[in-house]
Write a protein that holds these residues in place. Structure first.
Motif, PDB file in Angstrom:
ATOM      1  N   UNK A   6       0.873  -1.176   0.000  1.00 24.98           N
ATOM      2  CA  UNK A   6       0.000   0.000   0.000  1.00 24.98           C
ATOM      3  C   UNK A   6       0.907   1.222   0.000  1.00 24.98           C
ATOM      4  N   UNK A   7       0.759   2.064  -1.008  1.00 28.63           N
ATOM      5  CA  UNK A   7       1.585   3.258  -1.149  1.00 28.63           C
ATOM      6  C   UNK A   7       0.717   4.481  -0.882  1.00 28.63           C
ATOM      7  N   UNK A   8       0.956   5.145   0.250  1.00 24.00           N
ATOM      8  CA  UNK A   8       0.130   6.293   0.613  1.00 24.00           C
ATOM      9  C   UNK A   8       0.634   7.526  -0.126  1.00 24.00           C
ATOM     10  N   UNK A   9      -0.250   8.107  -0.945  1.00 26.69           N
ATOM     11  CA  UNK A   9       0.145   9.220  -1.805  1.00 26.69           C
ATOM     12  C   UNK A   9      -0.961  10.271  -1.879  1.00 26.69           C
ATOM     13  N   UNK A  52      -2.986   5.080  -2.669  1.00 20.10           N
ATOM     14  CA  UNK A  52      -4.033   5.998  -2.215  1.00 20.10           C
ATOM     15  C   UNK A  52      -3.733   7.382  -2.768  1.00 20.10           C
ATOM     16  N   UNK A  53      -4.733   8.010  -3.375  1.00 23.86           N
ATOM     17  CA  UNK A  53      -4.522   9.281  -4.085  1.00 23.86           C
ATOM     18  C   UNK A  53      -5.528  10.322  -3.598  1.00 23.86           C
ATOM     19  N   UNK A  54      -5.217  11.610  -3.786  1.00 33.10           N
ATOM     20  CA  UNK A  54      -6.166  12.653  -3.386  1.00 33.10           C
ATOM     21  C   UNK A  54      -7.396  12.662  -4.288  1.00 33.10           C
ATOM     22  N   UNK A  55      -8.507  13.063  -3.726  1.00 31.46           N
ATOM     23  CA  UNK A  55      -9.736  13.195  -4.516  1.00 31.46           C
ATOM     24  C   UNK A  55      -9.503  14.169  -5.669  1.00 31.46           C
TER      25      UNK A  55
END
Length: 242
Positions: A6-9, A52-55
């Motif tokens: 999981x790559x938090x971005x 995970x990406x910004x809206x």
């Protein structure tokens, strides 16, 4: 046996002085998220990746990651209101055959493939929660407010040989990480109360968290100075291999 990363971005880039989300800020012309994803893919221990990406930025993240030509499946999901919520959203997307999960920050984009493999191998060896830790070279003191309102007072001098700077990726037995997030789910939506890393959630269950050697390259890129130093570090590494 399957290992997912999981790559938090999903973070913003304001502290980097950028209008772009932090993970899209270029480092030597390449977005931070691509640097991180390439190293995860190149570690040889990751079978699939969830980012995970910004809206509002899923299309742009999809474009740059497609262009990276990663040799593994990549799924994007919109991050939550905190890092904890973002990781929980990604966990919910993992297929049932995933038994090891690495959680990594795009801000630590130069964490080397060897470090990623070291963490995953430690989990596979039976250590259900593993973090990389870098040695502390500065003197660290614990402080408390002065009773008269003056400068802070030193109240303890911890032995720096017993201290480590925690880095990512952090590795976990998937069932344990699921349990840790379920136990803390009520806090995930509150930025002030949510966990800043996943190992702390596991520790709250009373589980042991193990530490493997970290890497100098796994520094967190938060400020323009950090970005400039990362450029120098990347240039030096490329010079050594040329």
């Amino acid at each position: 046996m399957t290992t997912a990363a999981i790559l938090t971005a999903a973070g913003g880039g304001s502290r980097l002085g950028h209008v772009l989300p932090k993970a899209l800020v270029p480092l030597a012309g390449v977005p931070l998220v691509v640097h991180a994803a390439r190293r995860l893919a190149g570690s040889g221990v990751v079978d699939l990746l969830v980012v995970t990406v910004p809206a509002g930025f899923a299309e742009e993240f999809g474009r740059v990651l497609d262009g990276a030509r990663l040799a593994l499946p990549v799924t994007l999901t919109v991050g939550g209101s905190s890092r904890q919520a973002s990781v929980a959203a990604a966990l919910a997307l993992l297929p049932p055959d995933v038994d090891v999960v690495l959680v990594h920050d795009a801000a630590r984009s130069l964490a080397p493939a060897s470090l990623i493999a070291r963490v995953a191998q430690a989990v596979r060896a039976g250590h259900r929660a593993v973090v990389p830790g870098a040695a502390v070279t500065d003197t660290i003191v614990q402080v408390a407010p002065d009773a008269d309102g003056g400068p802070l007072e030193v109240v303890a001098n911890p032995d720096r040989d017993a201290l480590r700077l925690v880095q990512t990726p952090q590795g976990f037995d998937r069932a344990l990480l699921d349990r840790a997030h379920a136990a803390a789910a009520a806090r995930a939506g509150d930025e002030d109360r949510s966990a800043t890393d996943d190992a702390s959630l596991v520790a709250e269950l009373g589980e042991v968290v193990h530490v493997v050697p970290g890497a100098a390259e796994a520094v967190k890129i938060t400020t323009p100075r950090d970005l400039a130093l990362a450029e120098l570090m990347l240039g030096a590494a490329q010079g050594e291999t040329s």
